[in-house]
Design a protein around this motif. Structure first.
Motif, mmCIF file in Angstrom:
data_model
loop_
_atom_site.group_PDB
_atom_site.id
_atom_site.type_symbol
_atom_site.label_atom_id
_atom_site.label_comp_id
_atom_site.label_asym_id
_atom_site.label_seq_id
_atom_site.Cartn_x
_atom_site.Cartn_y
_atom_site.Cartn_z
ATOM 1 N N UNK A 9 -12.979 18.158 -21.819
ATOM 2 C CA UNK A 9 -14.019 18.842 -21.049
ATOM 3 C C UNK A 9 -14.603 17.922 -19.973
ATOM 4 N N UNK A 10 -14.796 16.666 -20.317
ATOM 5 C CA UNK A 10 -15.344 15.706 -19.367
ATOM 6 C C UNK A 10 -14.395 15.488 -18.197
ATOM 7 N N UNK A 11 -13.124 15.387 -18.478
ATOM 8 C CA UNK A 11 -12.127 15.233 -17.407
ATOM 9 C C UNK A 11 -12.158 16.452 -16.495
ATOM 10 N N UNK A 12 -12.214 17.634 -17.080
ATOM 11 C CA UNK A 12 -12.233 18.859 -16.284
ATOM 12 C C UNK A 12 -13.505 18.956 -15.443
ATOM 13 N N UNK A 17 -15.804 16.449 -8.431
ATOM 14 C CA UNK A 17 -16.361 15.237 -7.822
ATOM 15 C C UNK A 17 -15.260 14.302 -7.342
ATOM 16 N N UNK A 18 -14.160 14.232 -8.068
ATOM 17 C CA UNK A 18 -13.031 13.401 -7.642
ATOM 18 C C UNK A 18 -12.491 13.915 -6.307
ATOM 19 N N UNK A 19 -12.341 15.223 -6.213
ATOM 20 C CA UNK A 19 -11.856 15.805 -4.963
ATOM 21 C C UNK A 19 -12.827 15.551 -3.819
ATOM 22 N N UNK A 20 -14.129 15.705 -4.088
ATOM 23 C CA UNK A 20 -15.135 15.461 -3.042
ATOM 24 C C UNK A 20 -15.098 14.019 -2.575
ATOM 25 N N UNK A 21 -14.925 13.096 -3.510
ATOM 26 C CA UNK A 21 -14.927 11.680 -3.146
ATOM 27 C C UNK A 21 -13.682 11.305 -2.346
ATOM 28 N N UNK A 22 -12.513 11.675 -2.863
ATOM 29 C CA UNK A 22 -11.273 11.257 -2.212
ATOM 30 C C UNK A 22 -10.942 12.056 -0.960
ATOM 31 N N UNK A 23 -11.259 13.340 -0.949
ATOM 32 C CA UNK A 23 -10.880 14.171 0.190
ATOM 33 C C UNK A 23 -11.967 14.283 1.247
ATOM 34 N N UNK A 29 -20.562 11.612 -4.797
ATOM 35 C CA UNK A 29 -19.557 12.082 -5.749
ATOM 36 C C UNK A 29 -18.839 10.891 -6.373
ATOM 37 N N UNK A 30 -18.626 9.844 -5.598
ATOM 38 C CA UNK A 30 -18.001 8.634 -6.130
ATOM 39 C C UNK A 30 -18.821 8.010 -7.241
ATOM 40 N N UNK A 31 -20.125 8.019 -7.077
ATOM 41 C CA UNK A 31 -21.019 7.491 -8.113
ATOM 42 C C UNK A 31 -20.904 8.322 -9.382
ATOM 43 N N UNK A 32 -20.858 9.631 -9.222
ATOM 44 C CA UNK A 32 -20.710 10.513 -10.395
ATOM 45 C C UNK A 32 -19.359 10.300 -11.068
ATOM 46 N N UNK A 33 -18.331 10.061 -10.282
ATOM 47 C CA UNK A 33 -16.999 9.797 -10.842
ATOM 48 C C UNK A 33 -17.016 8.505 -11.649
ATOM 49 N N UNK A 34 -17.637 7.480 -11.108
ATOM 50 C CA UNK A 34 -17.698 6.200 -11.824
ATOM 51 C C UNK A 34 -18.430 6.342 -13.155
ATOM 52 N N UNK A 35 -19.537 7.089 -13.168
ATOM 53 C CA UNK A 35 -20.280 7.308 -14.408
ATOM 54 C C UNK A 35 -19.418 8.079 -15.409
#
Length: 58
Positions: A9-12, A17-23, A29-35
């Motif tokens: 569930x966490x990965x999903x 946020x991963x898409x927002x950060x990279x794209x 969003x990067x901060x949320x991804x790191x957390x």
């Protein structure tokens, strides 16, 4: 098995946020991804400990 479900569930939940950060280059969003990745690491370690404990109990 419950912790593994939480892990999935966490990965999903972090996927957007991963898409927002990279794209889109969204730094927040990067901060949320790191957390989320840190939370995944902790959860994965707990799962590893459970698996080891269950394996050694046999």
């Amino acid at each position: 098995m419950e912790k593994f479900s939480k892990l999935k569930e966490l990965v999903a939940s972090v996927e957007t946020d991963v898409e927002k950060f990279y794209n889109a280059g969204n730094s927040a969003a990067g901060t949320r991804v790191r957390k989320a990745m840190q939370d995944l690491k902790v959860l994965a370690q707990e799962i590893r400990a459970e698996v080891t404990e269950k394996k050694n109990a046999k």
